[in-house]
Design an enzyme around this catalytic site. Structure first.
Site, PDB file in Angstrom:
ATOM      1  N   LYS A  54      -2.387  -1.684  -4.533  1.00  0.00           N
ATOM      2  CA  LYS A  54      -3.178  -0.486  -4.396  1.00  0.00           C
ATOM      3  C   LYS A  54      -2.299   1.054  -3.876  1.00  0.00           C
ATOM      4  O   LYS A  54      -1.072   1.411  -3.551  1.00  0.00           O
ATOM      5  CB  LYS A  54      -3.661  -0.591  -2.502  1.00  0.00           C
ATOM      6  CG  LYS A  54      -4.568   0.833  -2.040  1.00  0.00           C
ATOM      7  CD  LYS A  54      -5.388   0.438  -0.707  1.00  0.00           C
ATOM      8  CE  LYS A  54      -6.000   1.753  -0.555  1.00  0.00           C
ATOM      9  NZ  LYS A  54      -6.262   1.405   1.278  1.00  0.00           N
ATOM     10  N   LYS A  70       0.711  -1.338   0.064  1.00  0.00           N
ATOM     11  CA  LYS A  70      -0.376   0.089   0.216  1.00  0.00           C
ATOM     12  C   LYS A  70       1.498   0.683   0.202  1.00  0.00           C
ATOM     13  O   LYS A  70       2.087   1.503   0.911  1.00  0.00           O
ATOM     14  CB  LYS A  70      -0.826  -0.167   1.378  1.00  0.00           C
ATOM     15  CG  LYS A  70      -2.051   1.004   1.120  1.00  0.00           C
ATOM     16  CD  LYS A  70      -3.179   0.842   2.291  1.00  0.00           C
ATOM     17  CE  LYS A  70      -3.573   2.360   2.993  1.00  0.00           C
ATOM     18  NZ  LYS A  70      -4.341   2.507   3.837  1.00  0.00           N
TER      19      LYS A  70
HETATM   20  C1  PBG Z   1      -7.533   3.353   6.043  1.00  0.00           C
HETATM   21  C2  PBG Z   1      -8.146   3.000   3.840  1.00  0.00           C
HETATM   22  C3  PBG Z   1      -7.322   3.943   3.373  1.00  0.00           C
HETATM   23  C4  PBG Z   1      -8.143   3.570   2.333  1.00  0.00           C
HETATM   24  C5  PBG Z   1      -8.619   2.112   1.730  1.00  0.00           C
HETATM   25  N1  PBG Z   1      -8.268   1.816   3.778  1.00  0.00           N
HETATM   26  C6  PBG Z   1      -7.021   5.754   3.000  1.00  0.00           C
HETATM   27  C7  PBG Z   1      -5.611   5.966   3.743  1.00  0.00           C
HETATM   28  O1  PBG Z   1      -4.798   4.843   3.680  1.00  0.00           O
HETATM   29  O2  PBG Z   1      -5.687   6.971   3.930  1.00  0.00           O
HETATM   30  C8  PBG Z   1      -8.091   3.875   0.482  1.00  0.00           C
HETATM   31  C9  PBG Z   1      -9.379   3.538  -0.374  1.00  0.00           C
HETATM   32  C10 PBG Z   1      -9.855   4.843  -1.471  1.00  0.00           C
HETATM   33  O3  PBG Z   1      -8.644   5.881  -1.705  1.00  0.00           O
HETATM   34  O4  PBG Z   1     -10.449   4.260  -2.274  1.00  0.00           O
HETATM   35  N2  PBG Z   1      -5.839   2.955   6.410  1.00  0.00           N
END
Ligand code: PBG
Length: 331
Positions: free
Chosen positions: A254, A196
């Site tokens: 992601k 991520k």
């Molecule tokens: C929370 C999380 C996030 C997303 C999914 N889970 C945001 C972040 O890490 O700040 C992002 C999903 C999206 O932008 O569609 N940890």
């Protein structure tokens, strides 16, 4: 000599193109993210995500049934936590009667066969919008991991089929797996957000949950000390292999479109299912361009989803899931 092989032969008409097509999209490819709020009778559109909504629990029934009817059989739940319940300890995340725990039970009541996945991270519960507990100006990894493990037990006990840790703390997969097993929750799976990246594409999601990180003394307003640097590729393999060794059933990359090189690289290196999250910013970009009449919405949507699958995704978490399936049904 003029070529013996004329590649255009395989593109002559739709029948031959369909016959040789390598990547085909079906409802089974998707995980549908769902945003949930407290209250009654609420179905509110998210400003930066046109045609995407936050639902209160009482309005989930119509939505869940319509997804199931379309052949969309898995959801990924996110909750918007009221400000007064946020703190720096993840208290509300562990509340067995919290919004997430009630949401899991609600979905399972409406549709027992729907696969329920839950976001495991502290940011929606954090007064600072961070994915971890802050101590002495730092996001404390090991303290956070303990809470994530407890949170996973709480979600699994409420009926979640998969927990999906999205926090990027080190060692959390092993801690979560051990905790689940210790509580005899051996059938609960882990979909790890393994690679991520610290991405500006998450902006609209943070609007949806009101979870953007805030500036506090000595703690940066970004998530760069835990999410990955988007300039790096090798690190993604390392993170992913570690998560698999710690017990992840499904790994994830992601965001999606800007990271398909990573997806393809991981596909060639691991043998567990790979999920890709086509995130909120990707959704917002297409919606905005289509609204202006600058892009053909449906054509670009299908091209993007197909590209994600072609790169190596076995499953795709996408805000477009419903629209894609409706389009497939109308073809
Ligand atoms: C929370 C999380 C996030 C997303 C999914 N889970 C945001 C972040 O890490 O700040 C992002 C999903 C999206 O932008 O569609 N940890």
């Amino acid at each position: 000599m003029f070529p013996l092989r004329r590649n255009r032969r395989l593109r002559t008409n739709e029948a031959i193109r369909e016959l040789v097509r390598e990547t085909v999209i079906s409802p089974n490819d998707f995980i549908v993210p769902i945003f949930i709020v407290e209250g009654k009778g609420i179905k509110e559109e998210i400003d930066s995500m046109p045609n995407y909504y936050r639902f209160s629990l009482d309005l989930l029934e119509t939505e869940i049934k319509s997804l199931w009817k379309l052949g969309l059989k898995s959801v990924l739940l996110f909750v918007k936590v009221p400000d007064h319940l946020k703190d720096n300890k993840g208290t509300e995340a562990l509340n067995s009667d919290g919004l997430m725990q009630r949401a899991i039970k609600t979905v399972k009541n409406i549709c027992p066969d729907m696969l329920v996945m839950t976001d495991v991270a502290l940011d929606p519960y954090s007064s600072y919008g961070h994915d971890g507990i802050i101590e002495k100006g730092k996001i404390e990894n090991d303290v956070t991991v303990k809470i994530l493990a407890e949170m996973s037990i709480s979600h699994a006990s409420a009926g979640a089929n998969f927990v999906a840790p999205s926090d990027m703390m080190d060692g959390r997969i092993l801690a979560i797996r051990k905790a689940l097993d210790h509580h005899h929750l051996i059938d609960t799976g882990i979909m790890s957000y393994s690679a991520k990246y610290a991405s500006a594409f998450y902006g609209p999601f943070r609007d949806a949950l009101d979870s953007a990180p805030t500036a506090i003394k000595n703690v940066p307003k970004d998530k760069n000390t835990y999410q990955m640097d988007f300039a790096n590729s090798k690190e993604a393999i390392r993170e992913t292999i570690m998560d698999i060794n710690e017990g992840a059933d499904i790994v994830m990359v992601k965001p999606g479109l800007a990271y398909l090189d990573i997806v393809n690289n991981i596909k060639n290196n691991v043998n567990v299912p790979i999920a890709v999250y086509q995130v909120s910013g990707e959704y917002a970009m297409l919606k905005a361009a289509a609204e202006k009449g600058w892009l053909d919405h449906d054509a670009v949507m299908m091209e993007q989803i197909t590209a994600i699958k072609r790169a190596g995704a076995n499953l795709i978490a996408s805000y477009f899931a419903k629209e894609v399936v409706i389009l497939l049904n109308n073809d």
